[in-house]
Motif scaffolding. Structure first.
Motif, PDB file in Angstrom:
ATOM      1  N   SER A  94      40.279  81.694   1.335  1.00 27.66           N
ATOM      2  CA  SER A  94      41.588  81.529   1.985  1.00 27.66           C
ATOM      3  C   SER A  94      41.551  81.924   3.456  1.00 27.66           C
ATOM      4  O   SER A  94      42.442  81.540   4.232  1.00 27.66           O
ATOM      5  N   SER A  95      40.527  82.681   3.851  1.00 20.74           N
ATOM      6  CA  SER A  95      40.371  83.072   5.250  1.00 20.74           C
ATOM      7  C   SER A  95      39.448  82.130   6.012  1.00 20.74           C
ATOM      8  O   SER A  95      39.195  82.336   7.203  1.00 20.74           O
ATOM      9  N   GLY A  96      38.919  81.115   5.325  1.00 22.48           N
ATOM     10  CA  GLY A  96      38.040  80.161   5.979  1.00 22.48           C
ATOM     11  C   GLY A  96      36.661  80.717   6.261  1.00 22.48           C
ATOM     12  O   GLY A  96      35.975  80.294   7.196  1.00 22.48           O
ATOM     13  N   ILE A  97      36.218  81.669   5.427  1.00 23.19           N
ATOM     14  CA  ILE A  97      34.905  82.298   5.615  1.00 23.19           C
ATOM     15  C   ILE A  97      33.998  81.925   4.455  1.00 23.19           C
ATOM     16  O   ILE A  97      34.331  82.143   3.290  1.00 23.19           O
ATOM     17  N   ARG A  98      32.853  81.339   4.764  1.00 26.37           N
ATOM     18  CA  ARG A  98      31.883  80.964   3.737  1.00 26.37           C
ATOM     19  C   ARG A  98      30.892  82.099   3.485  1.00 26.37           C
ATOM     20  O   ARG A  98      30.650  82.917   4.366  1.00 26.37           O
ATOM     21  N   VAL A  99      30.338  82.129   2.279  1.00 19.91           N
ATOM     22  CA  VAL A  99      29.315  83.124   1.929  1.00 19.91           C
ATOM     23  C   VAL A  99      28.144  82.409   1.261  1.00 19.91           C
ATOM     24  O   VAL A  99      28.323  81.710   0.265  1.00 19.91           O
ATOM     25  N   MET A 100      26.974  82.587   1.831  1.00 19.56           N
ATOM     26  CA  MET A 100      25.756  81.978   1.301  1.00 19.56           C
ATOM     27  C   MET A 100      24.665  83.030   1.178  1.00 19.56           C
ATOM     28  O   MET A 100      24.711  84.072   1.828  1.00 19.56           O
ATOM     29  N   THR A 101      23.681  82.737   0.344  1.00 12.80           N
ATOM     30  CA  THR A 101      22.541  83.636   0.178  1.00 12.80           C
ATOM     31  C   THR A 101      21.246  82.848   0.234  1.00 12.80           C
ATOM     32  O   THR A 101      21.149  81.759  -0.337  1.00 12.80           O
TER      33      THR A 101
ATOM     34  N   ASP B  94      38.723  76.401  13.042  1.00  6.80           N
ATOM     35  CA  ASP B  94      38.434  75.097  13.624  1.00  6.80           C
ATOM     36  C   ASP B  94      39.159  74.020  12.819  1.00  6.80           C
ATOM     37  O   ASP B  94      39.976  74.324  11.938  1.00  6.80           O
ATOM     38  N   GLU B  95      38.850  72.763  13.102  1.00 11.00           N
ATOM     39  CA  GLU B  95      39.577  71.664  12.450  1.00 11.00           C
ATOM     40  C   GLU B  95      39.336  71.625  10.948  1.00 11.00           C
ATOM     41  O   GLU B  95      40.111  71.027  10.195  1.00 11.00           O
ATOM     42  N   ASP B  96      38.270  72.282  10.490  1.00 17.87           N
ATOM     43  CA  ASP B  96      37.953  72.329   9.064  1.00 17.87           C
ATOM     44  C   ASP B  96      38.499  73.593   8.403  1.00 17.87           C
ATOM     45  O   ASP B  96      38.263  73.839   7.220  1.00 17.87           O
ATOM     46  N   GLY B  97      39.195  74.396   9.198  1.00 19.47           N
ATOM     47  CA  GLY B  97      39.729  75.656   8.690  1.00 19.47           C
ATOM     48  C   GLY B  97      38.730  76.789   8.697  1.00 19.47           C
ATOM     49  O   GLY B  97      39.005  77.882   8.182  1.00 19.47           O
ATOM     50  N   ALA B  98      37.534  76.554   9.274  1.00 20.50           N
ATOM     51  CA  ALA B  98      36.469  77.552   9.250  1.00 20.50           C
ATOM     52  C   ALA B  98      36.674  78.631  10.296  1.00 20.50           C
ATOM     53  O   ALA B  98      36.995  78.351  11.453  1.00 20.50           O
ATOM     54  N   ARG B  99      36.464  79.868   9.858  1.00 20.22           N
ATOM     55  CA  ARG B  99      36.513  81.011  10.772  1.00 20.22           C
ATOM     56  C   ARG B  99      35.177  81.750  10.866  1.00 20.22           C
ATOM     57  O   ARG B  99      34.972  82.526  11.799  1.00 20.22           O
TER      58      ARG B  99
ATOM     59  N   ALA C  88      36.858  91.083  10.584  1.00 21.20           N
ATOM     60  CA  ALA C  88      36.892  90.652  11.982  1.00 21.20           C
ATOM     61  C   ALA C  88      36.953  89.136  12.090  1.00 21.20           C
ATOM     62  O   ALA C  88      37.705  88.578  12.907  1.00 21.20           O
ATOM     63  N   MET C  89      36.183  88.443  11.263  1.00 19.76           N
ATOM     64  CA  MET C  89      36.177  86.978  11.281  1.00 19.76           C
ATOM     65  C   MET C  89      37.544  86.390  10.933  1.00 19.76           C
ATOM     66  O   MET C  89      37.934  85.333  11.446  1.00 19.76           O
ATOM     67  N   ALA C  90      38.255  87.062  10.051  1.00 18.99           N
ATOM     68  CA  ALA C  90      39.554  86.559   9.608  1.00 18.99           C
ATOM     69  C   ALA C  90      40.557  86.452  10.763  1.00 18.99           C
ATOM     70  O   ALA C  90      41.572  85.746  10.654  1.00 18.99           O
ATOM     71  N   GLN C  91      40.264  87.140  11.866  1.00 16.94           N
ATOM     72  CA  GLN C  91      41.151  87.087  13.033  1.00 16.94           C
ATOM     73  C   GLN C  91      40.817  85.920  13.957  1.00 16.94           C
ATOM     74  O   GLN C  91      41.550  85.660  14.920  1.00 16.94           O
ATOM     75  N   ASN C  92      39.713  85.211  13.672  1.00 16.73           N
ATOM     76  CA  ASN C  92      39.324  84.079  14.518  1.00 16.73           C
ATOM     77  C   ASN C  92      40.298  82.915  14.367  1.00 16.73           C
ATOM     78  O   ASN C  92      40.923  82.738  13.317  1.00 16.73           O
TER      79      ASN C  92
END
Length: 251
Positions: free
Chosen positions: A179-186, A133-138, A126-130
């Motif tokens: 590549s989709s501009g989605i970060r993953v943290m834990t 922003d200017e940093d490429g973040a979705r 779902a996020m990949a469809q966002n």
């Protein structure tokens, strides 16, 4: 990303770390949808913070798909996912009653590890469809591990394995979704004053707190929520596990 414009789904949002995170996010202006199996407490929390609730089984693909569609219908899009749903069982590999029940081990893995991945992968789609922003973040996904992933105690084989799996999948998920501009943290919390611990006698809570070097106390769930908020706004944090434990090393 700014918290004030964040639209978040939070699993386990009816209590403990998830509830504290939802309350902090909402207080900072974020839109929040709670995903939880507690159909009594969940709607109450959602109503109190001006959010939304959908009863969800994180181990079910269909249930999570329905929850995400619900969240999208209420918030328009999803920019953050915080996985706090989980269980903790205390069973030795071989104890007085015999070998560790396999179904208990499987259930722990299914809820803690598979559930986190299930929600993360579907939320990421779902996020990949966002619009970036200017940093490429979705969007950003925040999973919850535990210090038990590194310092598992007696009776924590199932729990430590599930949390170790979350640690292990953090970097490859971040790489997969880059590549989709989605970060993953834990986040790997130490000993926190969640409802489960809060129900213990005061002397036991004090003994647990005494093992924490500094500050010598149990963690407050709001501290988890504040760290999750910082991760959302700090866009250069990605593919990493942050211990939140007062320097605790269990032994």
């Amino acid at each position: 990303m700014q918290l004030a414009t964040t639209t978040a789904i939070i699993t386990g949002g009816a209590s403990g770390l998830g509830e504290a995170t939802a309350r902090h996010f909402a207080a900072q202006g974020a839109q929040v949808t709670l995903l939880d199996r507690d159909a009594t407490r969940g709607p109450q929390v959602a109503d109190e913070i001006g959010g939304h609730f959908v009863e969800t089984d994180v181990t079910s693909e269909t249930s999570v798909q329905v929850a995400i569609e619900f969240a999208l219908s209420k918030m328009g899009h999803i920019t953050a996912t915080v996985n706090c749903a989980g269980i903790a069982l205390g069973i030795k590999t071989v104890g007085r009653d015999g070998p560790h029940p396999l179904d208990a081990f499987q259930r722990t893995i299914d809820i803690n590890l598979v559930g986190s991945f299930n929600v993360g992968r579907l939320a990421a789609a779902a996020m990949a469809q966002n619009t970036p922003d200017e940093d490429g973040a979705r969007g950003v996904i925040i999973n919850t591990a535990s210090v038990a992933a590194y310092d598992g105690q007696k009776g924590q084989a199932a729990y430590a394995a599930s949390k170790g799996g979350i640690v292990g999948m953090t970097l490859p998920m971040a790489r997969d979704l880059a590549s989709s501009g989605i970060r993953v943290m834990t986040i790997a919390p130490g000993i926190f004053k969640t409802p489960m611990l809060a129900g213990l006698p005061d002397d036991i809570q004090a003994a647990l707190a005494a093992d924490v070097p500094n500050p010598a106390r149990l963690g407050d769930p709001s501290e988890y929520g504040r760290l999750a908020a910082f991760i959302i706004e700090m866009g250069y944090l990605n593919g990493e596990v942050i211990r939140l434990d007062g320097a605790l090393r269990m032994r």
